[in-house]
Scaffold this active site. Structure first.
Site, mmCIF file in Angstrom:
data_model
loop_
_atom_site.group_PDB
_atom_site.id
_atom_site.type_symbol
_atom_site.label_atom_id
_atom_site.label_comp_id
_atom_site.label_asym_id
_atom_site.label_seq_id
_atom_site.Cartn_x
_atom_site.Cartn_y
_atom_site.Cartn_z
ATOM 1 N N HIS A 269 92.141 44.131 63.884
ATOM 2 C CA HIS A 269 92.374 44.127 62.526
ATOM 3 C C HIS A 269 93.370 45.127 62.422
ATOM 4 O O HIS A 269 93.436 46.325 62.920
ATOM 5 C CB HIS A 269 91.325 44.424 61.578
ATOM 6 C CG HIS A 269 91.630 43.616 60.469
ATOM 7 N ND1 HIS A 269 92.375 44.599 59.464
ATOM 8 C CD2 HIS A 269 91.378 42.665 59.583
ATOM 9 C CE1 HIS A 269 92.418 43.935 58.044
ATOM 10 N NE2 HIS A 269 92.036 42.675 58.466
ATOM 11 N N ASP A 327 86.393 36.546 60.819
ATOM 12 C CA ASP A 327 86.654 35.126 61.249
ATOM 13 C C ASP A 327 85.866 34.871 62.782
ATOM 14 O O ASP A 327 85.660 33.629 63.019
ATOM 15 C CB ASP A 327 88.231 35.135 61.608
ATOM 16 C CG ASP A 327 88.812 34.954 60.585
ATOM 17 O OD1 ASP A 327 88.259 34.561 59.347
ATOM 18 O OD2 ASP A 327 90.127 35.407 60.340
HETATM 19 N N1 CMC Z 1 92.567 40.655 71.998
HETATM 20 C C1 CMC Z 1 93.087 41.406 72.894
HETATM 21 N N2 CMC Z 1 94.170 42.481 72.606
HETATM 22 C C2 CMC Z 1 94.363 42.659 71.358
HETATM 23 C C3 CMC Z 1 93.888 41.921 70.170
HETATM 24 C C4 CMC Z 1 92.926 41.014 70.638
HETATM 25 N N3 CMC Z 1 92.282 40.183 69.634
HETATM 26 N N4 CMC Z 1 94.308 42.513 69.021
HETATM 27 C C5 CMC Z 1 95.149 43.486 69.425
HETATM 28 N N5 CMC Z 1 95.105 43.730 71.057
HETATM 29 C C6 CMC Z 1 95.691 44.806 71.543
HETATM 30 C C7 CMC Z 1 97.370 44.345 71.580
HETATM 31 O O1 CMC Z 1 97.981 43.720 72.709
HETATM 32 C C8 CMC Z 1 98.074 45.613 71.521
HETATM 33 O O2 CMC Z 1 97.966 46.203 72.780
HETATM 34 P P1 CMC Z 1 99.176 47.209 73.062
HETATM 35 O O3 CMC Z 1 99.130 48.317 72.184
HETATM 36 O O4 CMC Z 1 98.797 47.547 74.612
HETATM 37 O O5 CMC Z 1 100.474 46.527 73.018
HETATM 38 C C9 CMC Z 1 97.114 46.417 70.705
HETATM 39 O O6 CMC Z 1 95.774 46.001 70.694
HETATM 40 C C10 CMC Z 1 97.471 46.563 69.039
HETATM 41 O O7 CMC Z 1 97.628 45.118 68.620
HETATM 42 P P2 CMC Z 1 98.701 44.840 67.705
HETATM 43 O O8 CMC Z 1 98.947 43.332 67.702
HETATM 44 O O9 CMC Z 1 99.784 45.624 67.855
HETATM 45 O O10 CMC Z 1 97.947 44.997 66.279
HETATM 46 P P3 CMC Z 1 98.249 44.539 64.895
HETATM 47 O O11 CMC Z 1 97.751 45.469 63.923
HETATM 48 O O12 CMC Z 1 99.736 44.120 64.766
HETATM 49 O O13 CMC Z 1 97.909 43.236 64.935
HETATM 50 C C11 CMC Z 1 95.825 41.239 64.670
HETATM 51 C C12 CMC Z 1 96.260 42.786 64.187
HETATM 52 C C13 CMC Z 1 94.640 41.066 63.897
HETATM 53 C C14 CMC Z 1 97.111 40.393 64.247
HETATM 54 C C15 CMC Z 1 95.510 41.337 66.004
HETATM 55 O O14 CMC Z 1 94.257 42.166 66.451
HETATM 56 C C16 CMC Z 1 95.350 39.760 66.630
HETATM 57 O O15 CMC Z 1 96.196 39.129 67.034
HETATM 58 N N6 CMC Z 1 93.701 39.488 66.574
HETATM 59 C C17 CMC Z 1 93.604 38.235 66.977
HETATM 60 C C18 CMC Z 1 93.846 37.242 65.649
HETATM 61 C C19 CMC Z 1 92.736 37.568 64.631
HETATM 62 O O16 CMC Z 1 91.533 37.586 64.890
HETATM 63 N N7 CMC Z 1 93.358 37.319 63.454
HETATM 64 C C20 CMC Z 1 92.346 37.588 62.083
HETATM 65 C C21 CMC Z 1 92.558 38.813 61.395
HETATM 66 S S1 CMC Z 1 91.277 39.284 60.086
HETATM 67 C C22 CMC Z 1 91.331 37.983 59.086
HETATM 68 C C23 CMC Z 1 92.849 37.793 58.406
HETATM 69 O O17 CMC Z 1 93.428 38.904 58.031
HETATM 70 O O18 CMC Z 1 93.133 36.661 58.363
#
Ligand code: CMC
Length: 393
Positions: A269, A327
């Site tokens: 998140h 989720d």
């Molecule tokens: N699985 C594996 N690695 C992950 C994941 C994951 N679910 N989420 C983040 N990471 C890693 C990512 O690869 C990155 O690694 P690095 O720093 O080495 O590049 C690091 O963690 C930070 O990730 P980010 O994408 O920069 O973080 P963000 O804040 O931009 O993204 C997120 C947040 C929710 C989009 C992301 O965690 C994600 O894609 N999660 C899976 C989708 C998901 O479950 N979304 C629902 C969010 S909650 C409900 C809502 O808001 O709608």
């Protein structure tokens, strides 16, 4: 740049002031108007939460009765809307239908478009809270080829929604109170989440003075993506793909592999770096529903629990502070309630409508409100002279 800050993904830019929702991501705290989400989910109900989000205080008994009366008065949609539905392909994704049908409300309720009138703003808000479940249930019924079911105003918000989705004209539909409670809780848990992508979309669309129904349709479009509301659908698809516990390590390895775009859906998140308080309540609700339906041995639940356990003990997920989000368990619960995966994000949209509209209203009523207009860092070609087509090499 000296003039403005470059902040891709708006990770450190506050776009507004708000009194609605507070999140402390490090502590795993979520408050609506000061009330903790677990207290609202365990002791309150969804329409009470809607009132709280819209008006800033929990309603008195009289205020709640009055609010419920006004919401239920608006649950039907214009009959012409049903013709609108039949224009869609039946195999259309219900989120595509929702973007279209909620946007189309702007063509039906013209009196709600005078956003300078506080009364009309409230009518628009109530209409949206009242009508999105009806439109969502219609999207589902159309998708599966069953007749639309009219709303029943003697039922609670969650009961009525289950009724519109699962009742058929040929036999009585008996509402299971445990399932209705779970539905209500899912709605509460998704009701608002401050300036997430879809809410920011609604605020940005609304900042130009656009029609409120069209602004909510913009929010629905944004919510659809798998990084946002689409994650509940993606999480269940992922658990189904994993299938059995012995395949979990393979998927964990993929999630950690920098060269593989795969992510554990329902994990991580932007704001919560400790745990998602909604996920805890969702997990408990999931167990209650599976118990009630005698699905305790659901293989998906087994895979989900094992996956959560392995990930929470894996250095990669610990270091990156990746925890299950709301989720992760909502998908299994919704599947047990009888919804197909394509409806999961639609249910999120039904619940989030109140958050979107409360934030939209707050923005319109904010004396500092200006049109949202982010800046950019231009990295394209410098100025150059036009060349006629015949002279272009
Ligand atoms: N699985 C594996 N690695 C992950 C994941 C994951 N679910 N989420 C983040 N990471 C890693 C990512 O690869 C990155 O690694 P690095 O720093 O080495 O590049 C690091 O963690 C930070 O990730 P980010 O994408 O920069 O973080 P963000 O804040 O931009 O993204 C997120 C947040 C929710 C989009 C992301 O965690 C994600 O894609 N999660 C899976 C989708 C998901 O479950 N979304 C629902 C969010 S909650 C409900 C809502 O808001 O709608």
């Amino acid at each position: 740049t000296g003039l403005f800050t470059y902040d891709p993904g708006f990770t450190s830019t506050a776009s507004c002031e708000s009194k609605i929702t507070y999140i402390d991501g490090d502590e795993g705290v979520l408050l609506h108007r000061g009330y903790p989400i677990d207290q609202l989910a365990e002791r309150g109900d969804f329409l009470e939460t809607c009132y709280l989000l819209l008006y800033g205080e929990l309603p008195t008994a009289h205020e709640l009765t009055d609010f419920v009366y006004h919401v239920t008065r608006h649950t039907m949609v214009h009959e012409q809307m049903s013709r609108f539905y039949t224009g869609f392909r039946r195999d259309a994704h219900p989120m595509a239908v929702m973007v279209g049908s909620v946007g189309a409300l702007s063509a039906f309720y013209h009196d709600s478009t005078d956003i300078s009138d506080p009364h009309q703003r409230m009518v628009a808000s109530i209409r949206m809270i009242a009508k999105t479940p009806t439109l969502a249930a219609m999207a589902y019924k159309y998708h599966i080829g069953q007749p639309f079911v009219y709303p029943r105003n003697d039922l609670s918000y969650a009961e009525n929604f289950l009724h519109m989705c699962f009742a058929v004209p040929c036999e009585p539909y008996v509402i299971n109170p445990v399932l209705a409670k779970a539905m209500d809780r899912i709605f509460i848990l998704h009701a608002d989440h401050e300036q997430n992508a879809s809410t920011s979309t609604v605020r940005l669309a609304g900042s130009s003075g656009a029609n409120p129904f069209a602004c909510i349709a913009a929010g629905i479009a944004c919510l659809w993506g798998p990084a946002h509301g689409g994650a509940n659908e993606a999480a269940l698809n992922m658990l189904t793909e994993i299938g059995t516990k012995d395949r979990i390590p393979e998927f964990i390895a993929r999630a950690k592999d920098k060269n593989d775009p795969f992510r554990l859906m329902g994990f991580g998140h932007r704001v919560y770096k400790n745990y998602d308080p909604r996920a805890k309540i969702m997990q408990q609700t999931c167990h209650e529903v599976l118990d009630e339906l005698g699905l305790k041995d659901d293989p998906l639940l087994e895979v989900a629990m094992e996956l959560e356990h392995i990930a929470l003990n894996d250095p990669y997920f610990i270091e990156k502070k990746l925890y299950p989000n709301v989720d992760f368990y909502s998908g299994i619960t919704l599947k047990a309630l009888g919804f197909p995966t394509t409806m999961f994000t639609v249910l999120f949209a039904v619940a989030r409508t109140v958050g979107w509209i409360a934030q939209w209203k707050e923005m319109i009523e904010d004396p500092h409100q200006r049109i949202g207009r982010p800046r950019q860092l231009y990295t394209g070609a410098p100025q150059r002279d036009y060349v006629g087509v015949a002279e272009r090499g």
